[in-house]
Design a protein around this motif. Sequence first.
Motif, PDB file in Angstrom:
ATOM      1  N   MET A   1       0.829  -1.184   0.000  1.00 29.70           N
ATOM      2  CA  MET A   1       0.000   0.000   0.000  1.00 29.70           C
ATOM      3  C   MET A   1       0.880   1.257   0.000  1.00 29.70           C
ATOM      4  SD  MET A   1      -3.304   0.795   2.245  1.00 29.70           S
ATOM      5  CE  MET A   1      -2.983   1.985   3.496  1.00 29.70           C
ATOM      6  N   HIS A   2       1.962   1.207   0.763  1.00 31.18           N
ATOM      7  CA  HIS A   2       2.849   2.366   0.820  1.00 31.18           C
ATOM      8  C   HIS A   2       3.404   2.689  -0.568  1.00 31.18           C
ATOM      9  CE1 HIS A   2       6.188   5.002   1.779  1.00 31.18           C
ATOM     10  NE2 HIS A   2       6.990   4.142   1.168  1.00 31.18           N
ATOM     11  N   HIS A   5       0.750   4.378  -2.770  1.00 33.91           N
ATOM     12  CA  HIS A   5       0.477   5.734  -2.286  1.00 33.91           C
ATOM     13  C   HIS A   5       1.654   6.658  -2.598  1.00 33.91           C
ATOM     14  CE1 HIS A   5      -1.650   8.251   0.992  1.00 33.91           C
ATOM     15  NE2 HIS A   5      -0.888   9.040   0.278  1.00 33.91           N
ATOM     16  N   TYR A   6       2.852   6.148  -2.373  1.00 30.46           N
ATOM     17  CA  TYR A   6       4.052   6.937  -2.639  1.00 30.46           C
ATOM     18  C   TYR A   6       4.126   7.305  -4.125  1.00 30.46           C
ATOM     19  CZ  TYR A   6       8.937   8.399  -2.344  1.00 30.46           C
ATOM     20  OH  TYR A   6      10.095   9.127  -2.383  1.00 30.46           O
ATOM     21  N   CYS A   9       1.515   9.973  -4.916  1.00 33.32           N
ATOM     22  CA  CYS A   9       1.926  11.232  -4.306  1.00 33.32           C
ATOM     23  C   CYS A   9       3.095  11.846  -5.076  1.00 33.32           C
ATOM     24  CB  CYS A   9       2.298  10.999  -2.850  1.00 33.32           C
ATOM     25  SG  CYS A   9       2.601  12.507  -1.921  1.00 33.32           S
ATOM     26  N   SER A  18       2.947  18.246   2.354  1.00 28.14           N
ATOM     27  CA  SER A  18       2.061  17.109   2.544  1.00 28.14           C
ATOM     28  C   SER A  18       0.682  17.573   2.987  1.00 28.14           C
ATOM     29  CB  SER A  18       2.645  16.188   3.614  1.00 28.14           C
ATOM     30  OG  SER A  18       1.715  15.208   3.986  1.00 28.14           O
ATOM     31  N   LEU A  30       5.530  10.713   3.888  1.00 26.78           N
ATOM     32  CA  LEU A  30       5.099   9.342   3.631  1.00 26.78           C
ATOM     33  C   LEU A  30       6.147   8.331   4.072  1.00 26.78           C
ATOM     34  CD1 LEU A  30       3.367   9.494   0.139  1.00 26.78           C
ATOM     35  CD2 LEU A  30       2.328   8.942   2.329  1.00 26.78           C
ATOM     36  N   HIS A  34       5.624   5.525   6.991  1.00 27.47           N
ATOM     37  CA  HIS A  34       5.852   4.120   6.655  1.00 27.47           C
ATOM     38  C   HIS A  34       6.872   3.485   7.599  1.00 27.47           C
ATOM     39  CE1 HIS A  34       6.466   0.500   4.357  1.00 27.47           C
ATOM     40  NE2 HIS A  34       7.757   0.781   4.256  1.00 27.47           N
TER      41      HIS A  34
END
Length: 45
Positions: A1-2, A5-6, A9, A18, A30, A34
């Motif tokens: 998931m990270h 998302h990263y 972003c 952010s 992020l 994490h």
Amino acid sequence: MHTAHYGLCARFVGHHPSLTGGTDDALTTLTRLHTHRSRLLNQTP
């Protein structure tokens, strides 16, 4: 998931502030979140 998302972003926000606060660099925020979450999940009882 990270990673997902990263990637989003990085593409749409980049190194701008952010939306979650924390730092002036969204990608740094992020990565920090994490790292802290990983430490919590990897703790042994």
